[in-house]
Design an enzyme around this catalytic site. Structure first.
Site, PDB file in Angstrom:
ATOM      1  N   SER A  95       0.820  -1.218   0.000  1.00 29.56           N
ATOM      2  CA  SER A  95       0.000   0.000   0.000  1.00 29.56           C
ATOM      3  C   SER A  95       0.851   1.265   0.000  1.00 29.56           C
ATOM      4  O   SER A  95       1.641   1.477  -0.898  1.00 29.56           O
ATOM      5  CB  SER A  95      -0.965  -0.034   1.181  1.00 29.56           C
ATOM      6  OG  SER A  95      -1.976   0.907   1.006  1.00 29.56           O
ATOM      7  N   ASP A 237      -1.797   6.901  -3.624  1.00 35.39           N
ATOM      8  CA  ASP A 237      -0.788   6.119  -2.905  1.00 35.39           C
ATOM      9  C   ASP A 237      -0.292   4.986  -3.810  1.00 35.39           C
ATOM     10  O   ASP A 237      -0.709   4.876  -4.969  1.00 35.39           O
ATOM     11  CB  ASP A 237      -1.322   5.616  -1.551  1.00 35.39           C
ATOM     12  CG  ASP A 237      -2.171   4.362  -1.661  1.00 35.39           C
ATOM     13  OD1 ASP A 237      -2.749   4.144  -2.743  1.00 35.39           O
ATOM     14  OD2 ASP A 237      -2.253   3.596  -0.680  1.00 35.39           O
ATOM     15  N   ASP A 239      -0.735   1.807  -4.195  1.00 38.58           N
ATOM     16  CA  ASP A 239      -1.619   0.818  -4.838  1.00 38.58           C
ATOM     17  C   ASP A 239      -2.967   1.415  -5.232  1.00 38.58           C
ATOM     18  O   ASP A 239      -3.914   0.680  -5.531  1.00 38.58           O
ATOM     19  CB  ASP A 239      -1.784  -0.437  -3.975  1.00 38.58           C
ATOM     20  CG  ASP A 239      -2.533  -0.175  -2.682  1.00 38.58           C
ATOM     21  OD1 ASP A 239      -2.475   0.958  -2.176  1.00 38.58           O
ATOM     22  OD2 ASP A 239      -3.184  -1.107  -2.170  1.00 38.58           O
ATOM     23  N   ASP A 241      -5.534   3.006  -3.903  1.00 40.44           N
ATOM     24  CA  ASP A 241      -6.840   3.035  -3.223  1.00 40.44           C
ATOM     25  C   ASP A 241      -7.034   4.351  -2.473  1.00 40.44           C
ATOM     26  O   ASP A 241      -8.114   4.920  -2.478  1.00 40.44           O
ATOM     27  CB  ASP A 241      -7.063   1.820  -2.303  1.00 40.44           C
ATOM     28  CG  ASP A 241      -5.950   1.584  -1.303  1.00 40.44           C
ATOM     29  OD1 ASP A 241      -4.957   2.336  -1.304  1.00 40.44           O
ATOM     30  OD2 ASP A 241      -6.066   0.623  -0.515  1.00 40.44           O
TER      31      ASP A 241
HETATM   32 MG    MG Z   1      -3.211   1.805  -0.385  1.00 45.13          MG
END
Ligand code: MG
Length: 454
Positions: A95, A237, A239, A241
């Protein structure tokens, strides 16, 4: 918090705490429990190809067929799982953590991260050394799948794209060298926007501004907005999300305010819906939604908790104070691309600029702070703190939240991932916020010191 799972998947420093062996055992255990058709995706981290291979091999070894989506954002993988007969998925990502970290997020057949009960079952299997490999003739197959057009078309179609295209917005994107570089610029182009990008090369060292977007490190994005006259800016960010939204005056929009805006506009389109958010969000949201005859469903802190609460209760909108928006009509998970599309959608619908829409939301000052607390003392400290505080309204769902008559509030809660207590406060004046933080930080520190000395 489980033995291996944190608040969102399993993470650690690559090749130190998060090893190939661990990744492999987790994936084999997850595959065994989830089903026979499993999606795999990865972010752009340096160690992600290595962990992806371990994850794929482990899934094949327990007889799963693997659908590999390559480099993808977490929400795009979640979307592809939710709209197919895939029975689950493994996303290789840490993440927004720094580059040396990696980990996995495990998805259920509905595309949302797996429920706690399944996490516990996977942990039990991991502790037993993982499931037995299958016979050679039962080993699964790998197939490779594209997602980019299908996913970006679906996000586009979730909003009034004709209206957005007519407006011809200018959009500035800070992709943070992460996986959103594949999806976000394409989506913005499909929405007829003139697109300006920063840090658009996927790079596992995150050389641009790090993997976590914060109002402070989006300085270049703010400059880009000013230089191009963009209508909106958004920073993603690693990844894809989580995202931070910046308005056309290069002012960062606090997550509480973007959630408040989305809730207000959402309730006009979906009257009577309940909005889901953690106790770390502002109680002012209650007043916003009350105007539309709606109410808030409060949860503990954590995006997966919000998503699962939406699914379990059939609620269609969720959000977090850190900028996560879960838009149920698309998928009840955080998605930076959906957040961007929604903002443009509401700007068109209301024929207002982003800053004008945000100015309609309750104006409160907010701040966060933290103070150390050893993990072992957290529970006892929280118990003692709950006994020592006084306020007209006290909520102990997650930490201790005190709400005062003047709309000020303060929340302190032990972090699920670090040896600290987090302290959040909000009020109409910055002085009162400072005061609330200082006062309660002192109180937490006193209790922790007493416990440490005992
Ligand atoms: Mg993330």
């Amino acid at each position: 918090m489980g033995k291996y799972f944190g608040s969102n998947g399993i993470r650690g420093e690559a090749n130190k705490d998060f090893t190939l062996e661990l990744a492999s055992t987790i994936a084999a255990s997850a595959g065994k429990l989830l089903g026979e058709k499993i999606a795999v995706g990865r972010d752009g981290r340096t160690t992600s190809p290595m962990f992806r291979d371990a994850v794929v091999s482990a899934l094949l070894s327990v007889g799963c067929d693997v659908h590999d989506f390559g480099v993808i954002t977490t929400p795009a993988l979640q979307y592809m799982i939710s709209r197919s007969d895939l029975e689950g998925g493994v996303m290789v990502t840490a993440s927004h953590n720094p580059p040396q970290f990696n980990g996995v997020k495990i998805m259920y057949h509905d595309g949302v991260e797996i429920p706690k009960k399944l996490e516990a079952e996977i942990e039990t299997l991991i502790d037993k050394g993982g499931p037995k490999p299958c016979n050679w003739d039962k080993v699964g197959k790998v197939s490779f799948h594209d997602y980019v057009e299908e996913y970006t078309d679906a996000v586009k179609e979730a909003v009034d794209y004709t209206g957005i295209i007519e407006k011809g917005f200018k959009v500035a994107l800070d992709l943070g060298n992460g996986a959103a570089a594949i999806t976000a610029p394409l989506l913005a182009s499909k929405l007829g926007c003139q697109v300006y990008t920063l840090n658009s090369e996927i790079d596992g060292a995150f050389p641009g501004r790090g993997s976590e977007p914060t109002p402070e490190n989006l300085v270049d994005l703010k400059e880009l907005i000013k230089a191009t006259g963009s209508d909106i800016g958004i920073g993603f960010d690693g990844d894809g999300d989580r995202s931070i939204i910046i308005d056309e005056h290069a002012e960062a929009v606090w997550g509480d305010k973007s959630l408040s805006l989305v809730a207000q506009e959402f309730l006009k389109e979906y009257p009577g819906e309940t909005i889901v958010t953690p106790v770390s969000s502002s109680p002012s949201l209650e007043k916003v939604v009350a105007k539309y005859g709606s109410k808030i469903y409060w949860t503990k802190v954590g995006s997966v908790i919000v998503s699962r609460a939406m699914i379990d209760n059939g609620y269609k909108l969720g959000g977090e104070e850190n900028g996560g928006i879960m838009y149920g009509p698309f998928l009840p998970v955080r998605d930076g691309c959906v957040a961007l599309a929604l903002m443009l959608h509401y700007m068109v619908k209301r024929n207002k600029t982003l800053s004008e829409l945000i100015a309609e939301q309750p104006h409160l000052c907010k701040d966060k702070d933290k103070t150390p607390c050893p993990n072992l003392l957290k529970e006892e400290a929280l118990k003692l703190l709950a006994e020592q505080v006084d306020a007209p309204e006290i909520n102990t769902m997650d930490g201790v939240k005190l709400v005062y008559e003047d709309d000020s509030w303060v929340l302190f809660r032990p972090s699920g991932t670090e040896p600290i207590f987090r302290i959040y406060a909000e009020s109409s004046s910055p002085e009162r916020v400072k005061e609330l933080i200082a006062e309660h930080k002192k109180l937490v520190k006193k209790v922790v010191d007493e416990l440490s000395a005992a």
